[in-house]
Design a protein around this motif. Structure first.
Motif, PDB file in Angstrom:
ATOM      1  N   ALA A 221     -10.827 -34.927 -26.711  1.00  0.00           N
ATOM      2  CA  ALA A 221      -9.899 -35.110 -25.457  1.00  0.00           C
ATOM      3  C   ALA A 221     -10.702 -35.167 -24.917  1.00  0.00           C
ATOM      4  O   ALA A 221     -11.314 -35.825 -23.670  1.00  0.00           O
ATOM      5  CB  ALA A 221      -8.721 -34.231 -25.974  1.00  0.00           C
ATOM      6  N   PHE A 222     -11.998 -33.756 -24.383  1.00  0.00           N
ATOM      7  CA  PHE A 222     -13.022 -33.569 -23.602  1.00  0.00           C
ATOM      8  C   PHE A 222     -13.847 -34.570 -23.445  1.00  0.00           C
ATOM      9  O   PHE A 222     -14.395 -35.257 -22.507  1.00  0.00           O
ATOM     10  CB  PHE A 222     -14.026 -32.752 -23.986  1.00  0.00           C
ATOM     11  CG  PHE A 222     -12.977 -31.181 -23.816  1.00  0.00           C
ATOM     12  CD1 PHE A 222     -12.621 -30.705 -22.104  1.00  0.00           C
ATOM     13  CD2 PHE A 222     -12.145 -30.384 -24.453  1.00  0.00           C
ATOM     14  CE1 PHE A 222     -12.027 -29.726 -21.692  1.00  0.00           C
ATOM     15  CE2 PHE A 222     -11.841 -29.348 -24.394  1.00  0.00           C
ATOM     16  CZ  PHE A 222     -11.958 -28.985 -23.052  1.00  0.00           C
ATOM     17  N   ARG A 223     -14.202 -35.449 -24.554  1.00  0.00           N
ATOM     18  CA  ARG A 223     -15.230 -36.398 -24.441  1.00  0.00           C
ATOM     19  C   ARG A 223     -14.657 -37.516 -23.843  1.00  0.00           C
ATOM     20  O   ARG A 223     -15.105 -38.478 -23.030  1.00  0.00           O
ATOM     21  CB  ARG A 223     -15.701 -36.803 -25.764  1.00  0.00           C
ATOM     22  CG  ARG A 223     -17.235 -38.003 -25.891  1.00  0.00           C
ATOM     23  CD  ARG A 223     -17.240 -38.354 -27.226  1.00  0.00           C
ATOM     24  NE  ARG A 223     -16.775 -38.262 -27.709  1.00  0.00           N
ATOM     25  CZ  ARG A 223     -16.551 -36.971 -29.147  1.00  0.00           C
ATOM     26  NH1 ARG A 223     -17.231 -36.389 -28.917  1.00  0.00           N
ATOM     27  NH2 ARG A 223     -15.470 -37.365 -29.998  1.00  0.00           N
ATOM     28  N   PHE A 224     -13.020 -38.240 -23.914  1.00  0.00           N
ATOM     29  CA  PHE A 224     -13.049 -39.347 -23.113  1.00  0.00           C
ATOM     30  C   PHE A 224     -12.618 -38.738 -21.984  1.00  0.00           C
ATOM     31  O   PHE A 224     -13.052 -39.859 -21.047  1.00  0.00           O
ATOM     32  CB  PHE A 224     -11.239 -39.555 -23.747  1.00  0.00           C
ATOM     33  CG  PHE A 224     -10.333 -40.251 -23.624  1.00  0.00           C
ATOM     34  CD1 PHE A 224     -10.547 -41.528 -23.747  1.00  0.00           C
ATOM     35  CD2 PHE A 224      -9.193 -39.696 -22.682  1.00  0.00           C
ATOM     36  CE1 PHE A 224      -9.829 -42.264 -22.748  1.00  0.00           C
ATOM     37  CE2 PHE A 224      -8.589 -40.629 -21.532  1.00  0.00           C
ATOM     38  CZ  PHE A 224      -8.991 -42.063 -21.523  1.00  0.00           C
ATOM     39  N   LEU A 225     -12.204 -37.385 -21.505  1.00  0.00           N
ATOM     40  CA  LEU A 225     -11.797 -37.398 -20.255  1.00  0.00           C
ATOM     41  C   LEU A 225     -13.391 -37.363 -19.383  1.00  0.00           C
ATOM     42  O   LEU A 225     -14.072 -37.978 -18.121  1.00  0.00           O
ATOM     43  CB  LEU A 225     -12.059 -36.205 -19.691  1.00  0.00           C
ATOM     44  CG  LEU A 225     -10.192 -35.959 -19.687  1.00  0.00           C
ATOM     45  CD1 LEU A 225      -9.989 -34.454 -19.647  1.00  0.00           C
ATOM     46  CD2 LEU A 225     -10.121 -36.649 -19.632  1.00  0.00           C
ATOM     47  N   ALA A 226     -14.400 -36.960 -20.107  1.00  0.00           N
ATOM     48  CA  ALA A 226     -16.188 -37.623 -19.802  1.00  0.00           C
ATOM     49  C   ALA A 226     -16.035 -38.596 -19.061  1.00  0.00           C
ATOM     50  O   ALA A 226     -16.825 -39.197 -18.330  1.00  0.00           O
ATOM     51  CB  ALA A 226     -17.047 -36.425 -20.705  1.00  0.00           C
ATOM     52  N   ASP A 227     -15.716 -39.477 -20.061  1.00  0.00           N
ATOM     53  CA  ASP A 227     -16.596 -40.710 -19.955  1.00  0.00           C
ATOM     54  C   ASP A 227     -15.930 -41.463 -19.089  1.00  0.00           C
ATOM     55  O   ASP A 227     -15.570 -42.784 -18.558  1.00  0.00           O
ATOM     56  CB  ASP A 227     -15.928 -41.665 -21.262  1.00  0.00           C
ATOM     57  CG  ASP A 227     -17.166 -41.543 -22.682  1.00  0.00           C
ATOM     58  OD1 ASP A 227     -18.008 -40.896 -22.526  1.00  0.00           O
ATOM     59  OD2 ASP A 227     -16.560 -41.630 -23.752  1.00  0.00           O
ATOM     60  N   LEU A 228     -14.274 -41.284 -19.247  1.00  0.00           N
ATOM     61  CA  LEU A 228     -13.804 -41.467 -17.387  1.00  0.00           C
ATOM     62  C   LEU A 228     -14.171 -41.438 -16.300  1.00  0.00           C
ATOM     63  O   LEU A 228     -14.072 -42.576 -15.428  1.00  0.00           O
ATOM     64  CB  LEU A 228     -12.013 -41.391 -18.181  1.00  0.00           C
ATOM     65  CG  LEU A 228     -10.807 -41.265 -16.947  1.00  0.00           C
ATOM     66  CD1 LEU A 228     -10.603 -42.956 -16.887  1.00  0.00           C
ATOM     67  CD2 LEU A 228      -9.278 -40.738 -17.350  1.00  0.00           C
ATOM     68  N   PHE A 229     -14.496 -39.965 -16.171  1.00  0.00           N
ATOM     69  CA  PHE A 229     -15.034 -39.410 -15.186  1.00  0.00           C
ATOM     70  C   PHE A 229     -16.315 -39.834 -14.424  1.00  0.00           C
ATOM     71  O   PHE A 229     -16.365 -40.628 -13.553  1.00  0.00           O
ATOM     72  CB  PHE A 229     -14.985 -38.165 -14.842  1.00  0.00           C
ATOM     73  CG  PHE A 229     -13.883 -37.085 -14.971  1.00  0.00           C
ATOM     74  CD1 PHE A 229     -12.701 -37.458 -15.592  1.00  0.00           C
ATOM     75  CD2 PHE A 229     -13.876 -36.288 -16.103  1.00  0.00           C
ATOM     76  CE1 PHE A 229     -11.238 -36.590 -15.807  1.00  0.00           C
ATOM     77  CE2 PHE A 229     -13.317 -34.978 -15.858  1.00  0.00           C
ATOM     78  CZ  PHE A 229     -11.683 -35.335 -15.008  1.00  0.00           C
ATOM     79  N   ALA A 230     -17.245 -40.705 -15.056  1.00  0.00           N
ATOM     80  CA  ALA A 230     -18.354 -41.169 -15.320  1.00  0.00           C
ATOM     81  C   ALA A 230     -17.933 -43.131 -15.032  1.00  0.00           C
ATOM     82  O   ALA A 230     -18.704 -43.194 -13.806  1.00  0.00           O
ATOM     83  CB  ALA A 230     -19.050 -40.830 -16.623  1.00  0.00           C
ATOM     84  N   LEU A 231     -17.352 -43.440 -15.987  1.00  0.00           N
ATOM     85  CA  LEU A 231     -16.992 -44.653 -15.386  1.00  0.00           C
ATOM     86  C   LEU A 231     -16.495 -44.909 -13.915  1.00  0.00           C
ATOM     87  O   LEU A 231     -16.521 -46.062 -13.440  1.00  0.00           O
ATOM     88  CB  LEU A 231     -15.730 -44.923 -17.030  1.00  0.00           C
ATOM     89  CG  LEU A 231     -15.311 -47.283 -16.697  1.00  0.00           C
ATOM     90  CD1 LEU A 231     -15.490 -47.381 -18.217  1.00  0.00           C
ATOM     91  CD2 LEU A 231     -14.218 -47.470 -15.526  1.00  0.00           C
ATOM     92  N   ALA A 232     -15.135 -44.146 -13.955  1.00  0.00           N
ATOM     93  CA  ALA A 232     -14.625 -44.418 -13.304  1.00  0.00           C
ATOM     94  C   ALA A 232     -15.503 -43.834 -11.367  1.00  0.00           C
ATOM     95  O   ALA A 232     -15.303 -45.006 -10.261  1.00  0.00           O
ATOM     96  CB  ALA A 232     -13.369 -42.881 -12.606  1.00  0.00           C
ATOM     97  N   ALA A 233     -16.372 -43.164 -11.501  1.00  0.00           N
ATOM     98  CA  ALA A 233     -17.435 -42.469 -10.824  1.00  0.00           C
ATOM     99  C   ALA A 233     -18.188 -44.587 -10.563  1.00  0.00           C
ATOM    100  O   ALA A 233     -19.075 -44.714  -9.502  1.00  0.00           O
ATOM    101  CB  ALA A 233     -18.603 -41.597 -11.065  1.00  0.00           C
ATOM    102  N   GLN A 234     -18.398 -44.528 -11.393  1.00  0.00           N
ATOM    103  CA  GLN A 234     -19.704 -45.963 -11.209  1.00  0.00           C
ATOM    104  C   GLN A 234     -18.619 -46.812 -10.955  1.00  0.00           C
ATOM    105  O   GLN A 234     -19.443 -47.463  -9.863  1.00  0.00           O
ATOM    106  CB  GLN A 234     -20.227 -45.995 -13.233  1.00  0.00           C
ATOM    107  CG  GLN A 234     -20.868 -44.653 -13.616  1.00  0.00           C
ATOM    108  CD  GLN A 234     -21.252 -44.631 -15.195  1.00  0.00           C
ATOM    109  OE1 GLN A 234     -20.422 -46.122 -15.787  1.00  0.00           O
ATOM    110  NE2 GLN A 234     -21.734 -44.301 -16.276  1.00  0.00           N
ATOM    111  N   SER A 235     -17.460 -47.120 -10.998  1.00  0.00           N
ATOM    112  CA  SER A 235     -16.747 -48.074 -10.107  1.00  0.00           C
ATOM    113  C   SER A 235     -16.700 -48.271  -8.915  1.00  0.00           C
ATOM    114  O   SER A 235     -16.513 -49.615  -8.329  1.00  0.00           O
ATOM    115  CB  SER A 235     -15.057 -48.150 -11.015  1.00  0.00           C
ATOM    116  OG  SER A 235     -15.111 -46.830  -9.639  1.00  0.00           O
ATOM    117  N   GLY A 236     -17.047 -47.082  -8.203  1.00  0.00           N
ATOM    118  CA  GLY A 236     -16.762 -47.226  -6.672  1.00  0.00           C
ATOM    119  C   GLY A 236     -15.633 -47.975  -6.249  1.00  0.00           C
ATOM    120  O   GLY A 236     -15.101 -47.813  -4.767  1.00  0.00           O
ATOM    121  N   THR A 237     -14.259 -47.917  -7.073  1.00  0.00           N
ATOM    122  CA  THR A 237     -13.403 -48.412  -6.988  1.00  0.00           C
ATOM    123  C   THR A 237     -11.681 -47.020  -6.433  1.00  0.00           C
ATOM    124  O   THR A 237     -11.268 -47.340  -7.062  1.00  0.00           O
ATOM    125  CB  THR A 237     -12.780 -49.574  -6.982  1.00  0.00           C
ATOM    126  OG1 THR A 237     -12.151 -49.745  -6.343  1.00  0.00           O
ATOM    127  CG2 THR A 237     -12.860 -49.555  -8.310  1.00  0.00           C
TER     128      THR A 237
END
Length: 255
Positions: A221-237
């Motif tokens: 679960a923590f890995r999912f959140l970490a991946d989601l946070f990273a992808l959201a930041a990379q998206s810039g949107t």
């Protein structure tokens, strides 16, 4: 195609349309400082993601308030009163159902609001998170007079009304029926994509809520959140919203 490609593609459509997607994170059942809460706070702080932390008033105290005093990424909200089930079997668990006198329920909620205000002052957002995401809908009309300006449950069932914005979560990363294991990441990503598509179809103003439970979250679960946070930041949107942000910006309707 990578596991996260569908979400990357969806966010690209937001970016191409010149829009920003609104996401928010709610984490339930906080009582006291724990290593799991530290892990969540560290992860959220590292990506500048505000956390609406649903705290159980009757079961918390100064220890948690002291731990969160300098934790600006954490935003306290109110998780019922004691998270006690008052529904008889075989009904689903409810603290705020039609099983007790209305005055008793509203009195407990008023006490919970007062208790957390005493602990957190202006940091507290007066948003009610019903335990188990269930509440007698007839109570909603009385919540503004009790001091609440927002309510957060799960899904799209409850509607907002004057003085009370309903700001729900839509993706629950923990599967309580499977021993509190994290749900399949591909399924969670598909759910996020669907919610974002629906939000984009109505103009992009509807925030999409992610629900977590730090006390029972596993490494997955923590890995999912970490991946989601990273992808959201990379998206810039992606704009991550605090509960106060949401209450200020959401028109009175069901989201």
């Amino acid at each position: 195609m990578t596991l996260w490609q569908p979400l990357q593609d969806e966010l690209a459509q937001w970016r191409d349309a010149g829009r920003s997607a609104s996401l928010w994170l709610r984490d339930d059942d906080a009582i006291a400082p724990t290593p799991a809460l530290d892990r969540l706070a560290d992860l959220a702080r590292g990506h500048d993601v505000p956390v609406a932390l649903a705290i159980i008033p009757a079961r918390t105290g100064p220890d948690l308030a002291s731990r969160l005093a300098a934790e600006t990424i954490i935003h306290p909200v109110i998780h019922g009163w004691s998270h006690a089930n008052h529904a008889p079997a075989p009904e689903k668990k409810q603290e705020l159902g039609p099983h007790r006198p209305r005055a008793t329920l509203l009195g407990e909620l008023a006490n919970g609001l007062a208790r957390l205000r005493a602990l957190y002052g202006d940091r507290l957002t007066p948003m009610l998170v019903p335990p188990w995401n269930r509440i007698d809908p007839s109570l909603l009309d009385d919540l503004p007079e009790t001091g609440f300006t927002g309510l957060s449950a799960f899904g799209h069932k409850l509607a907002s009304r004057p003085g009370l914005a309903v700001i729900n979560t839509h993706i629950d990363i923990v599967d309580s029926r499977a021993g509190n294991r994290c749900r399949d990441h591909g399924m969670l990503i598909a759910g996020l994509v669907q919610e974002l598509q629906e939000a984009r179809a109505v103009g992009g103003s509807r925030p999409v809520g992610v629900l977590s439970h730090h006390l029972v979250s596993d490494d997955d679960a923590f890995r999912f959140l970490a991946d989601l946070f990273a992808l959201a930041a990379q998206s810039g949107t992606v704009n991550w919203k605090s509960p106060a942000d949401l209450l200020q910006s959401v028109a009175p309707r069901s989201i």
